[in-house]
Scaffold this motif. Structure first.
Motif, PDB file in Angstrom:
ATOM      1  N   VAL A  18      20.277   6.231   8.971  1.00 37.17           N
ATOM      2  CA  VAL A  18      19.654   6.171   7.558  1.00 37.17           C
ATOM      3  C   VAL A  18      19.768   6.725   6.036  1.00 37.17           C
ATOM      4  O   VAL A  18      20.542   6.790   5.086  1.00 37.17           O
ATOM      5  N   TRP A  19      19.439   8.144   6.671  1.00 36.53           N
ATOM      6  CA  TRP A  19      18.944   9.303   6.040  1.00 36.53           C
ATOM      7  C   TRP A  19      20.640   9.615   5.189  1.00 36.53           C
ATOM      8  O   TRP A  19      20.542  10.288   3.780  1.00 36.53           O
ATOM      9  N   ASP A  20      20.900  10.252   5.701  1.00 43.76           N
ATOM     10  CA  ASP A  20      22.799  10.841   6.187  1.00 43.76           C
ATOM     11  C   ASP A  20      23.144  10.205   4.754  1.00 43.76           C
ATOM     12  O   ASP A  20      23.955  10.405   4.681  1.00 43.76           O
ATOM     13  N   ALA A  21      23.323   8.457   4.538  1.00 45.00           N
ATOM     14  CA  ALA A  21      23.895   7.438   4.087  1.00 45.00           C
ATOM     15  C   ALA A  21      23.720   7.557   2.317  1.00 45.00           C
ATOM     16  O   ALA A  21      23.885   6.623   1.751  1.00 45.00           O
ATOM     17  N   MET A  22      21.860   7.673   1.844  1.00 46.28           N
ATOM     18  CA  MET A  22      21.875   7.646   1.900  1.00 46.28           C
ATOM     19  C   MET A  22      22.139   8.521   0.158  1.00 46.28           C
ATOM     20  O   MET A  22      21.767   9.524   0.245  1.00 46.28           O
ATOM     21  N   GLY A  23      22.489   7.919  -0.664  1.00 45.78           N
ATOM     22  CA  GLY A  23      22.809   8.405  -2.066  1.00 45.78           C
ATOM     23  C   GLY A  23      21.503   9.050  -2.980  1.00 45.78           C
ATOM     24  O   GLY A  23      21.310   9.946  -3.780  1.00 45.78           O
ATOM     25  N   THR A  24      20.886   7.417  -3.391  1.00 51.00           N
ATOM     26  CA  THR A  24      19.662   7.376  -4.025  1.00 51.00           C
ATOM     27  C   THR A  24      18.097   6.609  -3.952  1.00 51.00           C
ATOM     28  O   THR A  24      18.304   6.326  -3.091  1.00 51.00           O
ATOM     29  N   ILE A  25      17.014   7.608  -4.309  1.00 49.44           N
ATOM     30  CA  ILE A  25      15.903   6.396  -4.289  1.00 49.44           C
ATOM     31  C   ILE A  25      15.771   6.343  -4.675  1.00 49.44           C
ATOM     32  O   ILE A  25      15.186   7.015  -6.652  1.00 49.44           O
ATOM     33  N   VAL A  26      14.936   4.527  -5.418  1.00 53.37           N
ATOM     34  CA  VAL A  26      14.704   4.526  -6.702  1.00 53.37           C
ATOM     35  C   VAL A  26      12.788   4.017  -6.112  1.00 53.37           C
ATOM     36  O   VAL A  26      12.422   3.500  -5.273  1.00 53.37           O
ATOM     37  N   MET A  27      11.917   4.993  -7.224  1.00 55.74           N
ATOM     38  CA  MET A  27      10.913   5.004  -6.949  1.00 55.74           C
ATOM     39  C   MET A  27       9.652   4.029  -8.481  1.00 55.74           C
ATOM     40  O   MET A  27      10.581   3.951  -9.575  1.00 55.74           O
ATOM     41  N   GLY A  28       8.773   3.687  -7.835  1.00 47.83           N
ATOM     42  CA  GLY A  28       8.085   3.253  -9.557  1.00 47.83           C
ATOM     43  C   GLY A  28       7.119   4.960 -10.065  1.00 47.83           C
ATOM     44  O   GLY A  28       7.436   5.815  -9.262  1.00 47.83           O
ATOM     45  N   ARG A  29       6.920   4.645 -11.028  1.00 46.10           N
ATOM     46  CA  ARG A  29       6.464   5.927 -11.837  1.00 46.10           C
ATOM     47  C   ARG A  29       4.384   6.578 -10.912  1.00 46.10           C
ATOM     48  O   ARG A  29       4.104   7.382 -10.813  1.00 46.10           O
ATOM     49  N   THR A  30       4.197   5.059 -10.471  1.00 45.21           N
ATOM     50  CA  THR A  30       2.805   5.230 -10.174  1.00 45.21           C
ATOM     51  C   THR A  30       3.017   6.925  -8.501  1.00 45.21           C
ATOM     52  O   THR A  30       2.679   7.179  -8.667  1.00 45.21           O
ATOM     53  N   LEU A  31       4.238   5.979  -7.510  1.00 45.97           N
ATOM     54  CA  LEU A  31       4.821   6.784  -6.505  1.00 45.97           C
ATOM     55  C   LEU A  31       5.002   8.670  -7.087  1.00 45.97           C
ATOM     56  O   LEU A  31       4.816   9.783  -6.441  1.00 45.97           O
TER      57      LEU A  31
END
Length: 203
Positions: free
Chosen positions: A67-80
């Motif tokens: 999973v991590w090798d295939a990951m291109g972008t992370i979407v997160m909120g401002r709190t995190l």
């Protein structure tokens, strides 16, 4: 475009942190195993850029690595983002981060890092997919993840379920108030102190 996967570690009662944003034992399995998680070129993953090397149970290693090798972008909120200071510009996986926030990137904050601040969830997913290409867009669960699911923009839900009951705290699906059907899990991996589950969202 890559698959959009809403993901987080969660308690068995569906919380990703307590009321004070503390994760307690939820992430212990990342460090208590016997198998380092390595990326391309045998590069070791560490915990959110902190230098704490990831060592997971053997039964988890191949799944986490793939999973991590295939990951291109992370979407997160401002709190995190604020809680972890954006992992100091070094996300745990992938090359890009999109932060859903009405406030801009802090002035002078790691200008070399590919972090993009976007004001709504639809624009955030558009930007994340543009950056990721055909790689995975990983959406952090919680309030922002719940909004993205409610908007019909999530393809799969992935949960790493840890055997602990929180009773209260920050919910995996945030404040979502509408029923959403998922398919039967297509990934079920029983490991030590964690159960990996992955569901496609029913369309």
């Amino acid at each position: 475009m890559g698959t959009v996967i809403m993901h987080n570690v969660a308690s068995v009662d569906g919380f990703i942190a307590d009321e004070n944003d503390e994760v307690g034992p939820l992430h212990d399995w990342y460090f208590n195993g016997d198998t380092p998680v390595t990326g391309g070129g045998d590069q070791h993953y560490d915990h959110s850029g902190s230098g704490s090397r990831i060592k997971v149970p053997r039964a988890s290693a191949e799944y986490v690595r793939s999973v991590w090798d295939a990951m291109g972008t992370i979407v997160m909120g401002r709190t995190l983002f604020d809680l972890v200071n954006g992992w100091e510009g070094r996300p745990p996986a992938g090359e890009h981060v999109v932060v859903v926030s009405h406030r801009p990137k802090p002035e002078g904050w790691h200008p070399e890092a590919s972090y993009h601040f976007v004001g709504d969830v639809t624009a955030a997913i558009d930007k994340a997919q543009e950056l990721a290409g055909d790689r995975i867009v990983a959406v952090n669960a919680g309030d922002v993840g719940g909004q993205i699911l409610a908007a019909g923009l999530v393809d799969e839900v992935a949960m790493d379920v840890v055997p602990v009951v929180f009773g209260s705290g920050k919910r995996f699906f945030g404040g979502i108030d509408k029923q959403h059907l998922l398919e039967d899990p297509h990934v079920v991996i029983q490991s030590e102190r964690v159960l990996h589950l992955r569901y496609k969202v029913r369309r």
